[in-house]
Design an enzyme around this catalytic site. Structure first.
Site, mmCIF file in Angstrom:
data_model
loop_
_atom_site.group_PDB
_atom_site.id
_atom_site.type_symbol
_atom_site.label_atom_id
_atom_site.label_comp_id
_atom_site.label_asym_id
_atom_site.label_seq_id
_atom_site.Cartn_x
_atom_site.Cartn_y
_atom_site.Cartn_z
ATOM 1 N N ASP A 1 -3.038 -5.032 1.233
ATOM 2 C CA ASP A 1 -2.712 -4.245 0.038
ATOM 3 C C ASP A 1 -2.928 -5.067 -1.236
ATOM 4 O OD1 ASP A 1 -1.903 -2.002 -1.329
ATOM 5 O OD2 ASP A 1 0.238 -2.347 -1.045
ATOM 6 N N ASN B 1 -4.311 7.979 2.302
ATOM 7 C CA ASN B 1 -5.219 7.496 1.249
ATOM 8 C C ASN B 1 -6.228 8.547 0.770
ATOM 9 O OD1 ASN B 1 -5.218 4.093 2.545
ATOM 10 N ND2 ASN B 1 -4.098 4.912 0.793
HETATM 11 C C1 IPE Z 1 -1.301 1.029 2.801
HETATM 12 O O1 IPE Z 1 -1.425 0.740 1.452
HETATM 13 C C2 IPE Z 1 -2.620 1.418 3.370
HETATM 14 C C3 IPE Z 1 -3.617 0.365 3.479
HETATM 15 C C4 IPE Z 1 -3.449 -0.890 3.187
HETATM 16 C C5 IPE Z 1 -4.904 0.784 3.981
HETATM 17 P P1 IPE Z 1 -1.153 1.842 0.328
HETATM 18 O O2 IPE Z 1 -1.423 1.177 -0.971
HETATM 19 O O3 IPE Z 1 -1.882 3.077 0.613
HETATM 20 O O4 IPE Z 1 0.401 2.129 0.513
HETATM 21 P P2 IPE Z 1 1.478 2.681 -0.525
HETATM 22 O O5 IPE Z 1 0.926 3.941 -1.115
HETATM 23 O O6 IPE Z 1 1.661 1.633 -1.575
HETATM 24 O O7 IPE Z 1 2.715 2.885 0.272
HETATM 25 C C1 IPE Z 2 -5.273 -1.580 -0.308
HETATM 26 O O1 IPE Z 2 -5.337 -1.804 -1.673
HETATM 27 C C2 IPE Z 2 -6.530 -0.957 0.241
HETATM 28 C C3 IPE Z 2 -6.417 0.492 0.540
HETATM 29 C C4 IPE Z 2 -5.308 1.178 0.534
HETATM 30 C C5 IPE Z 2 -7.633 1.175 0.894
HETATM 31 P P1 IPE Z 2 -4.876 -0.692 -2.717
HETATM 32 O O2 IPE Z 2 -6.057 0.130 -3.084
HETATM 33 O O3 IPE Z 2 -3.725 0.072 -2.213
HETATM 34 O O4 IPE Z 2 -4.464 -1.601 -3.946
HETATM 35 P P2 IPE Z 2 -3.210 -1.370 -4.910
HETATM 36 O O5 IPE Z 2 -1.993 -1.280 -4.041
HETATM 37 O O6 IPE Z 2 -3.458 -0.105 -5.653
HETATM 38 O O7 IPE Z 2 -3.200 -2.570 -5.778
HETATM 39 MG MG MG Z 3 -1.743 -0.203 -2.346
#
Ligand code: IPE
Ligand code: IPE
Ligand code: MG
Length: 242
Positions: free
Chosen positions: A20, A68
Site C-alpha cells: 500500500d 479497487n
Molecule cells: C489494499 O489497499 C489493496 C491493495 C494493496 C491491492 P487499499 O488502498 O485498496 O485499501 P484501503 O482502501 O486503504 O483500505
Molecule cells: C496500493 O497503493 C496499490 C493498489 C491498491 C492497487 P494505493 O493505490 O492504495 O496507494 P495509496 O494508499 O492511495 O497511497
Molecule cells: Mg491504499
C-alpha cells in the site's frame, strides 16, 4: 495444505504483503497515481529476489482488491495495463529464477488478454519450486470464501459431498489458496493498520506487522528487518506454554 501447519523455525515460511501507498508516493512527487503504481511494481522484483536468502518459501502479494474497482476508470485501466505489461516483461526472469507464480482472486471480471497471460505464466512456472509467488488480483477475502461456499454447496447438491463432511478443513480445500500454507506473517506498508479484505480466513493466526514506509520505498533491507521482528514474536495459537 492442512489447516494447522504452524511454522516452527524462527523465520516465516509464508509472508503475505499488502503493498500500500503507491498513490501517496506519487502525489508527494506531484505525479499521477499511476506513476506510483509503476514504481511499486518495480519493487516487487527486489522483494521476490530476497526471499530465498531470508528463508521465505511463499510470498503472497496483494495487487488489486475486489474493492479497487471503485477507483477512477483511468486508474483501473492503467493498473490492468500495468499487470499485463508486468507479466510480459517479467515472465522469463521469474521462470529462470525458479519462481513458481500463482494467481488468486476472481478472474471473471478481468479481461481475456490478462487472464491468458496469467494462465501462461502459471503454466510456464509450474515446475519451479525455489519461491512460490502468489499474486492476488481482483481478490477479496469475503469474495473468496463466498465463492468457496458456493462451490461446496454445488458439490452437496450434486450428491458428491454430504453436509456432514463440511468442516474447516473441507471448506479450505475450496479456497483459491488451497495449495498454500497459511501465512505466518502479514506485512502492510504505508501506515494503515487494517486488513482491507486480504486473506481473512488464512490469516486467523498470522502475525501482523505494519510499517510506515510507502510501498515504492520498501527495500529488501527493510524486509529483512521486518522478518527479524517477526522472529522475536511469541506465537501461541491459543495454547499455553508448558
Ligand atoms: C489494499 O489497499 C489493496 C491493495 C494493496 C491491492 P487499499 O488502498 O485498496 O485499501 P484501503 O482502501 O486503504 O483500505
Ligand atoms: C496500493 O497503493 C496499490 C493498489 C491498491 C492497487 P494505493 O493505490 O492504495 O496507494 P495509496 O494508499 O492511495 O497511497
Ligand atoms: Mg491504499
Amino acid at each position: 495444505m492442512p489447516l494447522s501447519d504452524p511454522q516452527t523455525q524462527n523465520g516465516p515460511r509464508h509472508v503475505a504483503i499488502i503493498m500500500d501507498g503507491n498513490g501517496r508516493w506519487a502525489q508527494m512527487r506531484g505525479r499521477p497515481r499511476l506513476f506510483g503504481h509503476h514504481a511499486g511494481a518495480r519493487r516487487v522484483r527486489e522483494i521476490v529476489e530476497a526471499c530465498p536468502d531470508l528463508g521465505v518459501k511463499y510470498l503472497t502479494i496483494f495487487a488489486f482488491s475486489t474493492e479497487n474497482w471503485k477507483r477512477t476508470q483511468t486508474e483501473v485501466a492503467g493498473l490492468m495495463s500495468l499487470f499485463r505489461r508486468y507479466i510480459q516483461r517479467e515472465s522469463r526472469d521469474l521462470f529462470q529464477r525458479g519462481v513458481r507464480v500463482r494467481f488468486i482472486g476472481d478472474r471473471i471480471r478481468l479481461d481475456d488478454k490478462l487472464v491468458t497471460l496469467m494462465d501462461e505464466l502459471e503454466l510456464l512456472t509450474a515446475g519451479n519450486d525455489r519461491v512460490h509467488l502468489t499474486i492476488a488480483l481482483n481478490y477479496g477475502g469475503r469474495d473468496e470464501v463466498t465463492r468457496a461456499a458456493k462451490r461446496l454447496a454445488l458439490e452437496i447438491e450434486k450428491g458428491r459431498l454430504s453436509h456432514k463432511d463440511v468442516d474447516a478443513e473441507t471448506l479450505s480445500r475450496f479456497l483459491d489458496t488451497h495449495v498454500l500454507p497459511d501465512p505466518d506473517l502479514v506485512i502492510r506498508t504505508s501506515g494503515e493498520a487494517r486488513i482491507s479484505n486480504f486473506l481473512l480466513w488464512q490469516s486467523a493466526y498470522a502475525e501482523y506487522i505494519f510499517v510506515d514506509t510507502l510501498w515504492p520505498d520498501f527495500t529488501a533491507a527493510e524486509f529483512a528487518r521486518v522478518l527479524a521482528e517477526y522472529g522475536v514474536r511469541d506465537r501461541r495459537f491459543g495454547a499455553v506454554k508448558a
